[in-house]
Design a protein around this motif. Sequence first.
Motif, PDB file in Angstrom:
ATOM      1  N   MET B 306       0.970  -1.071  -0.180  1.00  0.00           N
ATOM      2  CA  MET B 306       0.075   0.116  -0.269  1.00  0.00           C
ATOM      3  C   MET B 306       0.915   1.336  -0.031  1.00  0.00           C
ATOM      4  N   LEU B 307       2.062   1.449   0.883  1.00  0.00           N
ATOM      5  CA  LEU B 307       2.514   2.735   1.014  1.00  0.00           C
ATOM      6  C   LEU B 307       3.482   2.522  -0.113  1.00  0.00           C
ATOM      7  N   MET B 308       4.074   1.561  -0.802  1.00  0.00           N
ATOM      8  CA  MET B 308       4.899   1.730  -1.908  1.00  0.00           C
ATOM      9  C   MET B 308       3.949   2.053  -3.368  1.00  0.00           C
ATOM     10  N   GLY B 309       2.912   1.464  -3.259  1.00  0.00           N
ATOM     11  CA  GLY B 309       1.998   1.921  -4.418  1.00  0.00           C
ATOM     12  C   GLY B 309       1.549   3.284  -4.317  1.00  0.00           C
ATOM     13  N   ALA B 310       1.157   3.684  -3.283  1.00  0.00           N
ATOM     14  CA  ALA B 310       0.780   5.077  -3.134  1.00  0.00           C
ATOM     15  C   ALA B 310       1.973   6.133  -3.606  1.00  0.00           C
ATOM     16  N   SER B 311       3.429   5.845  -3.111  1.00  0.00           N
ATOM     17  CA  SER B 311       4.334   6.519  -3.379  1.00  0.00           C
ATOM     18  C   SER B 311       4.795   6.602  -4.790  1.00  0.00           C
ATOM     19  N   PHE B 312       4.721   5.285  -5.525  1.00  0.00           N
ATOM     20  CA  PHE B 312       5.003   5.157  -6.860  1.00  0.00           C
ATOM     21  C   PHE B 312       4.169   6.022  -7.973  1.00  0.00           C
ATOM     22  N   LEU B 313       2.810   5.724  -7.401  1.00  0.00           N
ATOM     23  CA  LEU B 313       1.853   6.491  -8.478  1.00  0.00           C
ATOM     24  C   LEU B 313       1.857   7.929  -8.218  1.00  0.00           C
ATOM     25  N   MET B 314       2.013   8.586  -7.077  1.00  0.00           N
ATOM     26  CA  MET B 314       2.036   9.907  -6.868  1.00  0.00           C
ATOM     27  C   MET B 314       3.504  10.340  -7.645  1.00  0.00           C
ATOM     28  N   LEU B 315       4.524   9.756  -7.766  1.00  0.00           N
ATOM     29  CA  LEU B 315       5.578  10.046  -8.376  1.00  0.00           C
ATOM     30  C   LEU B 315       5.506   9.812  -9.791  1.00  0.00           C
ATOM     31  N   VAL B 316       4.726   9.137 -10.234  1.00  0.00           N
ATOM     32  CA  VAL B 316       4.856   8.895 -11.642  1.00  0.00           C
ATOM     33  C   VAL B 316       3.821   9.961 -12.067  1.00  0.00           C
ATOM     34  N   ASP B 317       2.727  10.565 -11.179  1.00  0.00           N
ATOM     35  CA  ASP B 317       1.898  11.383 -11.772  1.00  0.00           C
ATOM     36  C   ASP B 317       2.633  12.949 -11.503  1.00  0.00           C
ATOM     37  N   ASP B 318       3.507  13.047 -10.787  1.00  0.00           N
ATOM     38  CA  ASP B 318       4.418  14.232 -10.834  1.00  0.00           C
ATOM     39  C   ASP B 318       5.052  14.282 -12.137  1.00  0.00           C
ATOM     40  N   ILE B 319       5.659  13.275 -12.313  1.00  0.00           N
ATOM     41  CA  ILE B 319       6.311  13.126 -13.820  1.00  0.00           C
ATOM     42  C   ILE B 319       5.249  13.714 -14.959  1.00  0.00           C
ATOM     43  N   SER B 320       4.048  12.869 -14.808  1.00  0.00           N
ATOM     44  CA  SER B 320       2.930  12.879 -15.862  1.00  0.00           C
ATOM     45  C   SER B 320       2.626  14.400 -16.016  1.00  0.00           C
ATOM     46  N   ARG B 321       2.464  15.248 -14.926  1.00  0.00           N
ATOM     47  CA  ARG B 321       1.877  16.697 -15.123  1.00  0.00           C
ATOM     48  C   ARG B 321       3.194  17.547 -15.398  1.00  0.00           C
ATOM     49  N   ASN B 322       4.442  17.143 -15.042  1.00  0.00           N
ATOM     50  CA  ASN B 322       5.330  18.176 -15.164  1.00  0.00           C
ATOM     51  C   ASN B 322       6.472  18.116 -16.424  1.00  0.00           C
ATOM     52  N   LEU B 323       6.339  16.937 -16.864  1.00  0.00           N
ATOM     53  CA  LEU B 323       7.740  16.346 -17.853  1.00  0.00           C
ATOM     54  C   LEU B 323       7.569  17.380 -19.010  1.00  0.00           C
ATOM     55  N   MET B 324       6.227  17.256 -19.474  1.00  0.00           N
ATOM     56  CA  MET B 324       6.146  18.073 -20.866  1.00  0.00           C
ATOM     57  C   MET B 324       4.946  19.173 -20.645  1.00  0.00           C
ATOM     58  N   THR B 325       4.897  20.146 -21.680  1.00  0.00           N
ATOM     59  CA  THR B 325       3.890  21.107 -21.505  1.00  0.00           C
ATOM     60  C   THR B 325       2.478  20.663 -21.819  1.00  0.00           C
TER      61      THR B 325
END
Lengths: 255, 353
Positions: B306-325
Motif C-alpha cells: 500500500m505504502l509503496m503503491g501510493a508513493s509510486f503513483l504519486m511520483l509517476v503522476d508528478d512526472i506525468s503533469r510536469n515533464l512536458m507542457t
Amino acid sequence: MSLCVQKLSFSYGEQPVLEDISFSLEKGEFLSVLGPNGVGKSTLFRCILGLLPGYQGSILSDGEDMRRLSGREKSKRIAYIPQINRPAFGYTVLDTVLMGTTRQLSLFAQPQSAQIRQAMDALERVGAAHLTQRDFTHLSGGEQQLVLVARAIAQQADILVMDEPTSALDYGNQLRVLGLVRELASEGYGVLLSTHNPQHALTFASRILALSGGRVAALGKPEEVLTRELVLRLYGVNAVFADTSGGRVLVPLMD
Amino acid sequence: MTERKTSMREKTPVQKTAGTRRAALCLTALSGLLAALFLISFVLGRYDVPLSQVARILVSRLVPLEKTWSPNMEAAVINIRLPRIALACMVGCCLALAGTAYQSVFQNPMAAPDILGASSGACFGAALAILLGFSRGGITGMAFVFSLVTVVLVYIIGARTRGSRVISILLAGVMVSSLFSAGTSFIKLVADPSNELPAITYWLMGSLSGARLSEVGFALIPMTIGAAPLLLLRWRINLLTLGEEEASTLGVNTGALRLTVVLCATFLTAASVAVSGMIGWVGLVIPHLSRKLVGNDCRYLLPASMLMGASFLMLVDDISRNLMTTEIPIGILTAFIGAPFFIYLMTRRGNAL
C-alpha cells in the motif's frame, strides 16, 4: 481420541473407487496404508480429511460424525502432512509452522508469542530449530518434510495423516522421517500414513491396511498380514522374507 | 540453572524480532518516503508555491494560521493539487493492495488487479457512459458498476464449471474480459469521431487530470470497504497461498475467505479504475517490489504494498503533469516504467519469480 471408518464407499461419477472400507485408528498407533498406484489411498485420505464430502458410510472421530464437524473442529482433531511440493510463495520456516496454529486464532487475529512458542517447540521436537529463519522454499526435501511435520505438531491435533510423505525423499531422509513419525506415535499420536514401500510398513508401522481393487485386502499386524501372497496380490511382485539382525526384510525376486 | 532456563525462554522472542524488525524498519522507511513525496508533490507544478507555504496552507486547514500566502497559491494547493495528489495516493495504494491480494488468492505471482476483468468491465462501462453522453460523475459510476458486474459474472461462471475452481475462475476471467474488450471496441467504432471517440480513448489511457475533491470522496468509500477486511484478514490470507486443500485442513474456511478477498480486491480495483481509467502495471510491479523488500508474509506485505503503491503513483503522476507542457496520460507512463522494470526483475540473475 480415535478415528473410526465404517463401510466407507466413494465413487467419482459412475466409477467406484473405494468400496466398503472399515477400520479404526487409536492413539499411539501407526497404521500404514499399502496398495498399488490408483487404488484409492489418496481418495481415502481426502475423505477422512473432509475434502471429499460425497462418500457413503461414516467416518467417526471419538464417536462424532466428521461430516457434522466444522472445518475448525476437524483441524483440531486431524492434522494433514502433505507431500512436499513447491509452494507459490516462500515463507520463513517459523511462519510456515505458525500457520499450523491458525485454528487457535480468531478470524482477524495474528499469531502471538504463545503461538510462536508452540511453533518453536514443534521445530525443536523434529530437530529443525536451527532452520527457523530460513526460507522454506530454499530447504532440501528432507528438511521441508520435517518442517511440515512440525507444522502438524503445532496444530495440536491427535491424529496425523500423511499421504506418501517419503516419496520425494532420499534413502536416509525417508528413514529419518519415518523414524520420527514412529516416535510421535509412541508418544501418543495416532498416525495414518500411506507408503509405496512395503518394507517401510514392515519396519515402522504397528498395523497395516492393505487396499486392493478399492477394497480392504488385509488389516492387521505387519508380521501377520504382510505375506508373500499379499505382496504378489498388491504389486504383482514375487518376494521372500528374511529375518536379519536388523529385523525382517522383504527381498524382491527378479528373474 | 535458573539463569540458563530464562535465557532459553527469551531466545524465542529474540529470534522472532530478527525477522520482524527488518520488516518494521522497511515499513517505517516507506511511510517516511510517502510523507516526503506527498509534500514535494505540492511544490511541483507550473504555478510556483514554495514548500514552506505548502506546509502552512495544509496546516491552516486544521489550525488557524496567519495568511502568508496569496489566494492563488491556496487555490493551486487546495483546489487543484490536493485532489489530484490524494487521488494518486489512493489509487496507487489500492491497485497495489488489490494486486497483492489477487496474487495470494490465486497462488500466482503473475496475477494483477485486472486478472478477473475488473478493468475491462470498467472500460466498457465508461465507454458506454461517454457514448450515452453521461456527465463525469455518471461515467465514474458506470465504470464502477460494470467493473463489479464483470467480476461477479466471472465468479459465477467459474463456480459453475467443473475441475479446479481457481483455474476455472482465471479462465472465465480471460474470456469475460475479452468479451467486454470487444464491446469497448464496438463502442469506439460507433462513437462520434469528433468528440466521443477522443474522450473514450483518453479515458482508456488512464489519467488523474482534473481530479476533484468530490471524486476523492466518492472513491474513499469503496476503497475503505475493500481495504479494511484485507488488512484485518492478512494472517489468514497467507494460508490461501498453500492451496485450497492444505489451507482447509489447517482450519481455514477457504471458500468463504477466497470469496471475501476477491470481492474486496475487486472493490479496490473497481473504485480505482472508475476514477482514474486504466492504469496498468502498478498492481503487478509494486507487489513484486514489496515481496523483495519485506518477504511474502501478508502481515507486512500488504501494508508495504500500500505504502509503496501510493508513493509510486504519486511520483509517476508528478512526472506525468510536469515533464512536458502537455500532460502525458499516467497509464502510458506506468507502462513505460513498469514493463521494462518488470523485465529487469525477471531477467536479473538468480532471481526466480
